[in-house]
Scaffold this motif. Sequence first.
Motif, PDB file in Angstrom:
ATOM      1  N   ILE A   9      67.416  57.174  -1.476  1.00 48.98           N
ATOM      2  CA  ILE A   9      66.418  57.593  -2.467  1.00 48.98           C
ATOM      3  C   ILE A   9      65.471  56.443  -2.769  1.00 48.98           C
ATOM      4  O   ILE A   9      64.250  56.626  -2.800  1.00 48.98           O
ATOM      5  CB  ILE A   9      67.110  58.122  -3.741  1.00 48.98           C
ATOM      6  N   VAL A  10      66.016  55.249  -2.965  1.00 48.83           N
ATOM      7  CA  VAL A  10      65.189  54.063  -3.214  1.00 48.83           C
ATOM      8  C   VAL A  10      64.255  53.823  -2.031  1.00 48.83           C
ATOM      9  O   VAL A  10      63.058  53.562  -2.213  1.00 48.83           O
ATOM     10  CB  VAL A  10      66.065  52.823  -3.490  1.00 48.83           C
ATOM     11  N   ASP A  11      64.774  53.927  -0.817  1.00 44.51           N
ATOM     12  CA  ASP A  11      63.956  53.719   0.387  1.00 44.51           C
ATOM     13  C   ASP A  11      62.820  54.737   0.466  1.00 44.51           C
ATOM     14  O   ASP A  11      61.675  54.390   0.773  1.00 44.51           O
ATOM     15  CB  ASP A  11      64.806  53.793   1.649  1.00 44.51           C
ATOM     16  N   HIS A  12      63.122  56.002   0.204  1.00 44.87           N
ATOM     17  CA  HIS A  12      62.089  57.039   0.276  1.00 44.87           C
ATOM     18  C   HIS A  12      61.066  56.896  -0.849  1.00 44.87           C
ATOM     19  O   HIS A  12      59.872  57.149  -0.639  1.00 44.87           O
ATOM     20  CB  HIS A  12      62.723  58.432   0.271  1.00 44.87           C
ATOM     21  N   LEU A  13      61.511  56.486  -2.023  1.00 40.56           N
ATOM     22  CA  LEU A  13      60.556  56.220  -3.095  1.00 40.56           C
ATOM     23  C   LEU A  13      59.636  55.057  -2.720  1.00 40.56           C
ATOM     24  O   LEU A  13      58.435  55.095  -2.988  1.00 40.56           O
ATOM     25  CB  LEU A  13      61.284  55.899  -4.402  1.00 40.56           C
ATOM     26  N   GLY A  14      60.211  54.029  -2.096  1.00 40.69           N
ATOM     27  CA  GLY A  14      59.410  52.894  -1.641  1.00 40.69           C
ATOM     28  C   GLY A  14      58.376  53.314  -0.612  1.00 40.69           C
ATOM     29  O   GLY A  14      57.221  52.885  -0.661  1.00 40.69           O
ATOM     30  N   LEU A  15      58.780  54.168   0.320  1.00 39.39           N
ATOM     31  CA  LEU A  15      57.831  54.694   1.309  1.00 39.39           C
ATOM     32  C   LEU A  15      56.722  55.483   0.625  1.00 39.39           C
ATOM     33  O   LEU A  15      55.540  55.349   0.959  1.00 39.39           O
ATOM     34  CB  LEU A  15      58.549  55.598   2.312  1.00 39.39           C
ATOM     35  N   SER A  16      57.108  56.307  -0.336  1.00 40.40           N
ATOM     36  CA  SER A  16      56.125  57.102  -1.071  1.00 40.40           C
ATOM     37  C   SER A  16      55.137  56.205  -1.802  1.00 40.40           C
ATOM     38  O   SER A  16      53.927  56.458  -1.794  1.00 40.40           O
ATOM     39  CB  SER A  16      56.819  58.022  -2.082  1.00 40.40           C
ATOM     40  N   ARG A  17      55.637  55.166  -2.443  1.00 40.08           N
ATOM     41  CA  ARG A  17      54.768  54.241  -3.172  1.00 40.08           C
ATOM     42  C   ARG A  17      53.800  53.556  -2.224  1.00 40.08           C
ATOM     43  O   ARG A  17      52.597  53.515  -2.464  1.00 40.08           O
ATOM     44  CB  ARG A  17      55.599  53.193  -3.914  1.00 40.08           C
ATOM     45  N   ARG A  18      54.308  53.024  -1.113  1.00 40.57           N
ATOM     46  CA  ARG A  18      53.459  52.308  -0.159  1.00 40.57           C
ATOM     47  C   ARG A  18      52.432  53.227   0.499  1.00 40.57           C
ATOM     48  O   ARG A  18      51.352  52.793   0.879  1.00 40.57           O
ATOM     49  CB  ARG A  18      54.318  51.607   0.886  1.00 40.57           C
TER      50      ARG A  18
END
Length: 147
Positions: A9-18
Amino acid sequence: LQAALSRRIVDHLGLSRRAGQAVAGFAKAREWLSSGRAALVVQAADGSVEERQRFLGGWPGPVVAPLDGDRLGAVFGRDRAVHVAVAKGRLAETLRHEAGRLAGLAEGALGKRPGNGLKAAQGGARRRGTEQPSGVAGRNDVQGAGG
């Protein structure tokens, strides 16, 4: 398994943010809700229930609360975040799915019987592929896997 799902979830949120598909903070995220840009709201599981409800203000879309405020904030370079809006698209769908998996796993770990782990999707008859995991909140119902 819970730690691995939280990392996903953290990884996908990071991708979404970037990718410019996610914003954090009351004002920015609320703007995305009112403009129709948001497809998913991610809220801190340890945030105030009253504040989380006030933020949603009748928004009918899906809401998940898989992470605590510190972990959610770290994704956005903040000490803490309570409200995140995610734009329409595949990343929002993936985040919703992963948050549901984490919530279902947490229910099982707490000894709660999750049933079949699914409930009917919002606004439609139950058909194959239209169910959502029980830990994914719909409408203004705020739930989460805890912190």
